[in-house]
Design a protein around this motif. Structure first.
Motif, PDB file in Angstrom:
ATOM      1  N   PHE A  10       5.470  -1.108  12.316  1.00 27.31           N
ATOM      2  CA  PHE A  10       4.432  -1.281  11.293  1.00 27.31           C
ATOM      3  C   PHE A  10       4.567  -0.152  10.286  1.00 27.31           C
ATOM      4  CE2 PHE A  10       1.526  -4.389  13.359  1.00 27.31           C
ATOM      5  CZ  PHE A  10       2.177  -4.507  14.570  1.00 27.31           C
ATOM      6  N   ARG A  11       4.055  -0.370   9.105  1.00 34.14           N
ATOM      7  CA  ARG A  11       4.072   0.723   8.121  1.00 34.14           C
ATOM      8  C   ARG A  11       2.822   0.663   7.259  1.00 34.14           C
ATOM      9  NH1 ARG A  11       3.246  -2.162   3.775  1.00 34.14           N
ATOM     10  NH2 ARG A  11       4.930  -3.311   2.836  1.00 34.14           N
ATOM     11  N   PHE A  12       2.368   1.844   6.861  1.00 30.32           N
ATOM     12  CA  PHE A  12       1.286   1.943   5.889  1.00 30.32           C
ATOM     13  C   PHE A  12       1.945   2.540   4.653  1.00 30.32           C
ATOM     14  CE2 PHE A  12      -2.354   4.626   4.216  1.00 30.32           C
ATOM     15  CZ  PHE A  12      -3.004   3.563   3.620  1.00 30.32           C
ATOM     16  N   ALA A  13       1.721   1.909   3.488  1.00 31.98           N
ATOM     17  CA  ALA A  13       2.538   2.271   2.318  1.00 31.98           C
ATOM     18  C   ALA A  13       1.694   2.558   1.071  1.00 31.98           C
ATOM     19  CB  ALA A  13       3.533   1.136   2.039  1.00 31.98           C
ATOM     20  N   PRO A  14       0.909   3.619   1.092  1.00 31.47           N
ATOM     21  CA  PRO A  14       0.069   3.904  -0.074  1.00 31.47           C
ATOM     22  C   PRO A  14       0.856   4.510  -1.245  1.00 31.47           C
ATOM     23  CG  PRO A  14      -0.172   5.649   1.546  1.00 31.47           C
ATOM     24  CD  PRO A  14       0.759   4.624   2.149  1.00 31.47           C
ATOM     25  N   SER A  15       0.295   4.365  -2.425  1.00 30.24           N
ATOM     26  CA  SER A  15       0.873   4.987  -3.623  1.00 30.24           C
ATOM     27  C   SER A  15       0.051   6.231  -3.943  1.00 30.24           C
ATOM     28  CB  SER A  15       0.796   4.026  -4.809  1.00 30.24           C
ATOM     29  OG  SER A  15       1.352   2.782  -4.461  1.00 30.24           O
ATOM     30  N   PRO A  16       0.680   7.396  -4.020  1.00 37.06           N
ATOM     31  CA  PRO A  16      -0.099   8.627  -4.235  1.00 37.06           C
ATOM     32  C   PRO A  16      -0.406   8.869  -5.708  1.00 37.06           C
ATOM     33  CG  PRO A  16       2.198   9.175  -3.915  1.00 37.06           C
ATOM     34  CD  PRO A  16       2.109   7.675  -3.858  1.00 37.06           C
ATOM     35  N   ILE A  46       5.555   6.585   1.464  1.00 36.03           N
ATOM     36  CA  ILE A  46       4.893   7.031   0.237  1.00 36.03           C
ATOM     37  C   ILE A  46       5.518   6.263  -0.927  1.00 36.03           C
ATOM     38  CG2 ILE A  46       4.384   9.030  -1.225  1.00 36.03           C
ATOM     39  CD1 ILE A  46       3.194   9.463   1.477  1.00 36.03           C
ATOM     40  N   GLU A  47       4.741   5.410  -1.560  1.00 38.57           N
ATOM     41  CA  GLU A  47       5.276   4.561  -2.637  1.00 38.57           C
ATOM     42  C   GLU A  47       5.089   5.280  -3.976  1.00 38.57           C
ATOM     43  OE1 GLU A  47       4.452   0.346  -2.104  1.00 38.57           O
ATOM     44  OE2 GLU A  47       5.940   0.517  -0.513  1.00 38.57           O
ATOM     45  N   ASP A  48       6.011   6.201  -4.228  1.00 36.44           N
ATOM     46  CA  ASP A  48       5.871   7.091  -5.381  1.00 36.44           C
ATOM     47  C   ASP A  48       6.914   6.824  -6.462  1.00 36.44           C
ATOM     48  OD1 ASP A  48       8.010   7.938  -3.892  1.00 36.44           O
ATOM     49  OD2 ASP A  48       7.513  10.063  -3.943  1.00 36.44           O
ATOM     50  N   SER A 206      10.916  -1.294  -9.139  1.00 38.63           N
ATOM     51  CA  SER A 206       9.589  -1.876  -9.328  1.00 38.63           C
ATOM     52  C   SER A 206       9.011  -2.017  -7.934  1.00 38.63           C
ATOM     53  CB  SER A 206       9.697  -3.258  -9.959  1.00 38.63           C
ATOM     54  OG  SER A 206      10.284  -4.146  -9.026  1.00 38.63           O
ATOM     55  N   TYR A 207       7.726  -2.285  -7.878  1.00 39.96           N
ATOM     56  CA  TYR A 207       7.099  -2.468  -6.570  1.00 39.96           C
ATOM     57  C   TYR A 207       7.829  -3.536  -5.749  1.00 39.96           C
ATOM     58  CZ  TYR A 207       4.021  -4.533  -3.178  1.00 39.96           C
ATOM     59  OH  TYR A 207       3.544  -5.083  -2.028  1.00 39.96           O
ATOM     60  N   HIS A 208       8.069  -4.707  -6.358  1.00 42.64           N
ATOM     61  CA  HIS A 208       8.629  -5.825  -5.582  1.00 42.64           C
ATOM     62  C   HIS A 208      10.005  -5.499  -5.004  1.00 42.64           C
ATOM     63  CE1 HIS A 208       5.322  -8.191  -6.943  1.00 42.64           C
ATOM     64  NE2 HIS A 208       5.676  -8.132  -8.200  1.00 42.64           N
ATOM     65  N   VAL A 224       1.302  -5.138   7.321  1.00 47.42           N
ATOM     66  CA  VAL A 224      -0.152  -5.301   7.337  1.00 47.42           C
ATOM     67  C   VAL A 224      -0.676  -4.650   6.067  1.00 47.42           C
ATOM     68  CG1 VAL A 224      -2.292  -4.695   8.552  1.00 47.42           C
ATOM     69  CG2 VAL A 224      -0.223  -5.301   9.854  1.00 47.42           C
ATOM     70  N   ARG A 225      -1.263  -5.438   5.188  1.00 46.21           N
ATOM     71  CA  ARG A 225      -1.726  -4.912   3.891  1.00 46.21           C
ATOM     72  C   ARG A 225      -2.847  -5.796   3.375  1.00 46.21           C
ATOM     73  NH1 ARG A 225       3.863  -6.579   0.692  1.00 46.21           N
ATOM     74  NH2 ARG A 225       3.574  -8.816   0.823  1.00 46.21           N
ATOM     75  N   GLY A 226      -3.431  -5.413   2.251  1.00 44.72           N
ATOM     76  CA  GLY A 226      -4.610  -6.108   1.748  1.00 44.72           C
ATOM     77  C   GLY A 226      -4.304  -7.473   1.147  1.00 44.72           C
TER      78      GLY A 226
HETATM   79  N1  GLU Z   1       1.786   0.662  -2.337  1.00 48.88           N
HETATM   80  C1  GLU Z   1       0.986  -0.526  -2.325  1.00 48.88           C
HETATM   81  C2  GLU Z   1      -0.458  -0.163  -2.591  1.00 48.88           C
HETATM   82  O1  GLU Z   1      -0.834   0.998  -2.434  1.00 48.88           O
HETATM   83  C3  GLU Z   1       1.041  -1.268  -0.993  1.00 48.88           C
HETATM   84  C4  GLU Z   1       2.307  -1.980  -0.817  1.00 48.88           C
HETATM   85  C5  GLU Z   1       2.451  -2.809   0.455  1.00 48.88           C
HETATM   86  O2  GLU Z   1       1.777  -2.546   1.464  1.00 48.88           O
HETATM   87  O3  GLU Z   1       3.298  -3.694   0.420  1.00 48.88           O
HETATM   88  O4  GLU Z   1      -1.209  -1.026  -2.976  1.00 48.88           O
END
Ligand code: GLU
Length: 292
Positions: A10-16, A46-48, A206-208, A224-226
């Protein structure tokens, strides 16, 4: 416990690019709970890629907040800014397949084009987030004109030729979504997004493009994300298919909405975790505020 290589990832991937808020806390808790139940590993990414907004101080604050929430991640932490060459390699593959083109229109030019069209009473197609689809102008340029523009050094992004990409795959795609303990197949409709950006003019990805590259690189099995990213999953599936990447199972969780009924954003300062902490809220309070 299963050997590391057999455990779900699993991963949590926030953008700082702002402080974490309650919405992030819910996502981090969801990842933590699901990883725990599955006997899985939990990674932090870390999605930076947005280097203009992401700062080392915000990243440090983010890690401090997660620590305070009691969410443990494996180290080292994965930073997208350290993987630009990987995204470039993926982009080069898509360009070589004839599925990406340089896009020169500025945001203002797109806005004016759409406004002029709508002023004539005609509607302009919009993506699932409500943004206008990118005009066909750049896709329809001849090779000579394209080459001349590139040679002139004009600022450009790279965009996905969506229709060509869908035609290349040649069959309907779906993704696996975990819902109420079952895995269901969700039909993917990437064309609803039009020619999305693969590499920005101000960032080498890019994000995608980076999210599919990294989920594969980190061997993520469960995303697992929103729910705000639910429809974007269609784009991710298409990219995975074209690039030969394994597709994880997805779970899109509910969102925490602000008083205006919209998804929380960095501007909802009063839900920032550090603000709540400064007001004396405990970790348990945060769980309650997240509704878990
Ligand atoms: N970095 C994205 C955000 O903070 C989440 C990307 C993902 O979970 O795929 O909204």
């Amino acid at each position: 416990m299963k050997p590391t290589q057999d455990r779900p990832v699993f991963r949590f991937a926030p953008s700082p690019n702002g402080y974490l808020h309650l919405g992030h806390a819910l996502s981090a808790f969801e990842n933590q709970m699901r990883a725990r139940v599955a006997g899985g590993r939990l990674l932090l990414r870390i999605e930076d890629i947005d280097q203009a907004r992401a700062t080392a101080a915000l990243e440090a604050a983010l890690i401090e907040d997660l620590d305070w929430l009691g969410i443990l991640f494996e180290t080292p932490v994965f930073r997208q800014s350290e993987h630009f060459a990987d995204y470039q390699a993926m982009l080069d593959r898509l360009i070589a397949m004839g599925l990406a083109y340089p896009a020169f229109l500025t945001r203002g030019e797109v806005r004016r084009l759409v406004a002029a069209h709508e002023a004539e009473g005609r509607s302009w197609p919009r993506d699932p987030d409500g943004a206008p689809l990118y005009p066909a102008t750049d896709r329809l340029r001849g090779e000579g004109e394209r080459r001349a523009l590139l040679a002139s050094g004009k600022r450009h992004a790279w965009r996905f030729d969506m229709a060509a990409a869908v035609a290349r795959v040649g069959r309907p795609l779906s993704w696996r979504e975990e819902r109420d303990g079952r895995v269901v197949d969700i039909p993917a409709d990437p064309e609803a997004w039009g020619d999305v950006v693969l590499s920005r003019s101000d960032a080498p990805s890019s994000y995608h493009l980076s999210v599919v590259t990294d989920d594969a690189a980190q061997a993520v099995t469960h995303v697992v994300r929103g729910l705000d990213l639910y429809h974007a999953t269609a784009i991710h599936r298409l990219l995975q298919e074209l690039l030969g990447l394994d597709a994880p199972v997805y779970h899109h969780h509910r969102l925490i909405l602000g008083p205006d009924g919209r998804k929380l954003s960095k501007s909802n300062g009063d839900t920032a975790l550090r603000q709540l902490r400064a007001e004396g809220r405990s970790r348990a309070d945060i769980r309650v505020l997240c509704g878990i």
